[in-house]
Motif scaffolding. Structure first.
Motif, PDB file in Angstrom:
ATOM      1  N   GLU A 282      26.517  53.494  48.054  1.00 33.59           N
ATOM      2  CA  GLU A 282      27.640  52.649  48.565  1.00 33.59           C
ATOM      3  C   GLU A 282      28.744  52.503  47.346  1.00 33.59           C
ATOM      4  OE1 GLU A 282      28.397  48.011  50.125  1.00 33.59           O
ATOM      5  OE2 GLU A 282      26.241  48.913  49.999  1.00 33.59           O
ATOM      6  N   LEU A 283      29.833  52.472  47.485  1.00 31.59           N
ATOM      7  CA  LEU A 283      31.086  52.205  46.706  1.00 31.59           C
ATOM      8  C   LEU A 283      31.073  51.048  46.053  1.00 31.59           C
ATOM      9  CD1 LEU A 283      33.456  53.940  45.609  1.00 31.59           C
ATOM     10  CD2 LEU A 283      34.754  52.922  47.419  1.00 31.59           C
ATOM     11  N   ASN A 284      31.232  51.011  44.407  1.00 34.74           N
ATOM     12  CA  ASN A 284      31.286  49.756  43.897  1.00 34.74           C
ATOM     13  C   ASN A 284      32.753  49.452  43.667  1.00 34.74           C
ATOM     14  OD1 ASN A 284      31.333  47.626  41.984  1.00 34.74           O
ATOM     15  ND2 ASN A 284      29.978  48.411  40.635  1.00 34.74           N
ATOM     16  N   ARG A 285      33.384  48.824  44.523  1.00 36.97           N
ATOM     17  CA  ARG A 285      34.901  48.563  44.498  1.00 36.97           C
ATOM     18  C   ARG A 285      35.304  47.922  43.106  1.00 36.97           C
ATOM     19  NH1 ARG A 285      36.979  50.416  49.264  1.00 36.97           N
ATOM     20  NH2 ARG A 285      35.418  50.568  50.864  1.00 36.97           N
ATOM     21  N   GLU A 286      34.478  46.957  42.821  1.00 35.54           N
ATOM     22  CA  GLU A 286      34.734  46.212  41.480  1.00 35.54           C
ATOM     23  C   GLU A 286      35.090  46.933  40.248  1.00 35.54           C
ATOM     24  OE1 GLU A 286      32.155  42.944  40.586  1.00 35.54           O
ATOM     25  OE2 GLU A 286      31.836  42.125  42.926  1.00 35.54           O
ATOM     26  N   ARG A 287      34.179  48.256  40.222  1.00 41.05           N
ATOM     27  CA  ARG A 287      34.414  48.907  39.248  1.00 41.05           C
ATOM     28  C   ARG A 287      35.689  49.757  39.196  1.00 41.05           C
ATOM     29  NH1 ARG A 287      31.232  48.846  34.500  1.00 41.05           N
ATOM     30  NH2 ARG A 287      30.646  51.112  33.942  1.00 41.05           N
ATOM     31  N   LEU A 288      35.821  49.924  40.462  1.00 43.91           N
ATOM     32  CA  LEU A 288      36.991  51.019  40.585  1.00 43.91           C
ATOM     33  C   LEU A 288      38.398  49.969  40.276  1.00 43.91           C
ATOM     34  CD1 LEU A 288      36.428  53.081  43.855  1.00 43.91           C
ATOM     35  CD2 LEU A 288      37.095  53.973  41.407  1.00 43.91           C
ATOM     36  N   SER A 289      38.162  48.525  40.499  1.00 43.23           N
ATOM     37  CA  SER A 289      39.356  47.896  40.089  1.00 43.23           C
ATOM     38  C   SER A 289      39.698  47.795  38.773  1.00 43.23           C
ATOM     39  CB  SER A 289      39.022  46.465  40.512  1.00 43.23           C
ATOM     40  OG  SER A 289      38.046  45.845  39.879  1.00 43.23           O
ATOM     41  N   LEU A 290      38.781  47.885  37.784  1.00 37.66           N
ATOM     42  CA  LEU A 290      39.187  48.341  36.476  1.00 37.66           C
ATOM     43  C   LEU A 290      40.222  49.447  36.285  1.00 37.66           C
ATOM     44  CD1 LEU A 290      35.618  48.041  34.910  1.00 37.66           C
ATOM     45  CD2 LEU A 290      37.318  46.265  34.871  1.00 37.66           C
ATOM     46  N   VAL A 291      39.928  50.484  36.915  1.00 36.05           N
ATOM     47  CA  VAL A 291      41.046  51.528  36.742  1.00 36.05           C
ATOM     48  C   VAL A 291      42.375  51.008  37.409  1.00 36.05           C
ATOM     49  CG1 VAL A 291      41.463  53.923  37.615  1.00 36.05           C
ATOM     50  CG2 VAL A 291      39.165  53.221  37.020  1.00 36.05           C
ATOM     51  N   ASP A 292      42.360  50.411  38.270  1.00 32.87           N
ATOM     52  CA  ASP A 292      43.663  49.880  39.211  1.00 32.87           C
ATOM     53  C   ASP A 292      43.990  48.921  37.919  1.00 32.87           C
ATOM     54  OD1 ASP A 292      45.591  49.533  41.110  1.00 32.87           O
ATOM     55  OD2 ASP A 292      44.731  47.692  41.690  1.00 32.87           O
ATOM     56  N   ASP A 293      43.620  48.160  37.430  1.00 38.56           N
ATOM     57  CA  ASP A 293      44.115  47.108  36.219  1.00 38.56           C
ATOM     58  C   ASP A 293      44.619  47.826  35.283  1.00 38.56           C
ATOM     59  OD1 ASP A 293      43.085  45.086  38.020  1.00 38.56           O
ATOM     60  OD2 ASP A 293      41.384  44.586  36.548  1.00 38.56           O
ATOM     61  N   TRP A 294      43.847  49.096  34.743  1.00 38.32           N
ATOM     62  CA  TRP A 294      44.293  49.802  33.686  1.00 38.32           C
ATOM     63  C   TRP A 294      45.927  50.366  33.928  1.00 38.32           C
ATOM     64  CZ3 TRP A 294      45.396  54.892  32.617  1.00 38.32           C
ATOM     65  CH2 TRP A 294      45.583  55.389  31.352  1.00 38.32           C
ATOM     66  N   LEU A 295      45.713  51.075  35.189  1.00 39.93           N
ATOM     67  CA  LEU A 295      46.813  51.751  35.469  1.00 39.93           C
ATOM     68  C   LEU A 295      48.217  50.834  35.891  1.00 39.93           C
ATOM     69  CD1 LEU A 295      45.361  54.284  38.366  1.00 39.93           C
ATOM     70  CD2 LEU A 295      46.376  54.784  36.245  1.00 39.93           C
ATOM     71  N   ALA A 296      48.017  49.722  36.246  1.00 40.90           N
ATOM     72  CA  ALA A 296      49.106  48.502  36.589  1.00 40.90           C
ATOM     73  C   ALA A 296      49.645  48.330  35.114  1.00 40.90           C
ATOM     74  CB  ALA A 296      48.403  47.420  37.112  1.00 40.90           C
ATOM     75  N   GLU A 297      48.902  48.081  34.062  1.00 33.78           N
ATOM     76  CA  GLU A 297      49.134  48.011  32.840  1.00 33.78           C
ATOM     77  C   GLU A 297      50.042  49.154  32.152  1.00 33.78           C
ATOM     78  OE1 GLU A 297      47.441  47.199  28.275  1.00 33.78           O
ATOM     79  OE2 GLU A 297      46.019  46.885  29.963  1.00 33.78           O
ATOM     80  N   GLN A 298      49.625  50.073  32.610  1.00 27.39           N
ATOM     81  CA  GLN A 298      50.538  51.428  32.076  1.00 27.39           C
ATOM     82  C   GLN A 298      51.542  51.624  32.731  1.00 27.39           C
ATOM     83  OE1 GLN A 298      49.264  53.171  29.378  1.00 27.39           O
ATOM     84  NE2 GLN A 298      47.798  51.516  29.527  1.00 27.39           N
ATOM     85  N   ARG A 299      51.723  50.977  34.115  1.00 28.05           N
ATOM     86  CA  ARG A 299      52.921  51.314  34.774  1.00 28.05           C
ATOM     87  C   ARG A 299      53.754  50.098  34.184  1.00 28.05           C
ATOM     88  NH1 ARG A 299      50.184  50.296  39.422  1.00 28.05           N
ATOM     89  NH2 ARG A 299      49.310  52.217  39.723  1.00 28.05           N
ATOM     90  N   ARG A 300      53.377  48.912  33.763  1.00 25.16           N
ATOM     91  CA  ARG A 300      54.275  47.833  33.325  1.00 25.16           C
ATOM     92  C   ARG A 300      54.885  48.308  32.026  1.00 25.16           C
ATOM     93  NH1 ARG A 300      50.155  44.594  35.287  1.00 25.16           N
ATOM     94  NH2 ARG A 300      49.168  44.559  33.180  1.00 25.16           N
ATOM     95  N   ILE A 301      53.954  49.052  31.082  1.00 31.58           N
ATOM     96  CA  ILE A 301      54.566  49.284  29.743  1.00 31.58           C
ATOM     97  C   ILE A 301      55.723  50.373  30.105  1.00 31.58           C
ATOM     98  CG2 ILE A 301      53.700  50.955  27.912  1.00 31.58           C
ATOM     99  CD1 ILE A 301      50.910  49.514  27.991  1.00 31.58           C
ATOM    100  N   TRP A 302      55.506  51.590  30.977  1.00 24.69           N
ATOM    101  CA  TRP A 302      56.453  52.599  31.048  1.00 24.69           C
ATOM    102  C   TRP A 302      57.626  52.053  31.742  1.00 24.69           C
ATOM    103  CZ3 TRP A 302      56.806  56.487  28.155  1.00 24.69           C
ATOM    104  CH2 TRP A 302      55.654  57.142  27.657  1.00 24.69           C
ATOM    105  N   ILE A 303      57.574  51.089  32.524  1.00 20.16           N
ATOM    106  CA  ILE A 303      58.691  50.351  33.521  1.00 20.16           C
ATOM    107  C   ILE A 303      59.567  49.573  32.218  1.00 20.16           C
ATOM    108  CG2 ILE A 303      59.423  48.643  34.968  1.00 20.16           C
ATOM    109  CD1 ILE A 303      57.245  49.556  36.893  1.00 20.16           C
ATOM    110  N   GLY A 304      58.904  48.976  31.386  1.00 17.47           N
ATOM    111  CA  GLY A 304      59.442  48.274  30.219  1.00 17.47           C
ATOM    112  C   GLY A 304      60.413  49.479  29.714  1.00 17.47           C
TER     113      GLY A 304
END
Length: 116
Positions: free
Chosen positions: A73-95
């Motif tokens: 079974e997939l552990n969606r919480e663990r994958l959310s860490l990747v999503d959080d990291w990617l969102a942070e990278q997106r904010r940095i590059w948009i800035g």
């Protein structure tokens, strides 16, 4: 996010392999037995189990055994860490691109004023 560095490294290593990404993709549709997951893979079951164990050690999946059937079974919480990291990278590059856009606009305005 620095505190997640080791965890993210483990997750990205696990996701680096196309077989493991295929497993994650399949489990996105719901739990499946190891046999179901391995059926379409071009490898032996022992080789496939190495991928399952690596995904499990990275905590991207959970497995449970009932009789002779091991279900993943997939552990969606663990994958959310990747999503959080990617969102942070997106904010940095948009800035950064926003600052670059302002700089170029200022340079263009300055060049036009010099030409007048």
């Amino acid at each position: 996010m620095a505190q997640y560095s080791t965890v993210l490294d483990e997750v990205f290593v696990a996701l680096a392999d196309p077989t493991r990404r295929a497993v994650i993709h399949r489990l996105g549709g719901g739990p499946a037995s190891v046999g179901e997951l391995a059926r379409d893979m071009p490898m032996t079951l022992p080789s496939f189990m190495k991928h399952v164990r690596l995904l499990e050690s990275a905590e991207l999946i959970h497995t449970r055994k009932s009789g002779r059937v091991r279900t993943c079974e997939l552990n969606r919480e663990r994958l959310s860490l990747v999503d959080d990291w990617l969102a942070e990278q997106r904010r940095i590059w948009i800035g950064r691109t926003d600052r670059l856009e302002r700089f170029l606009a200022e340079q263009s305005d300055s060049t036009q004023q010099d030409m007048e």
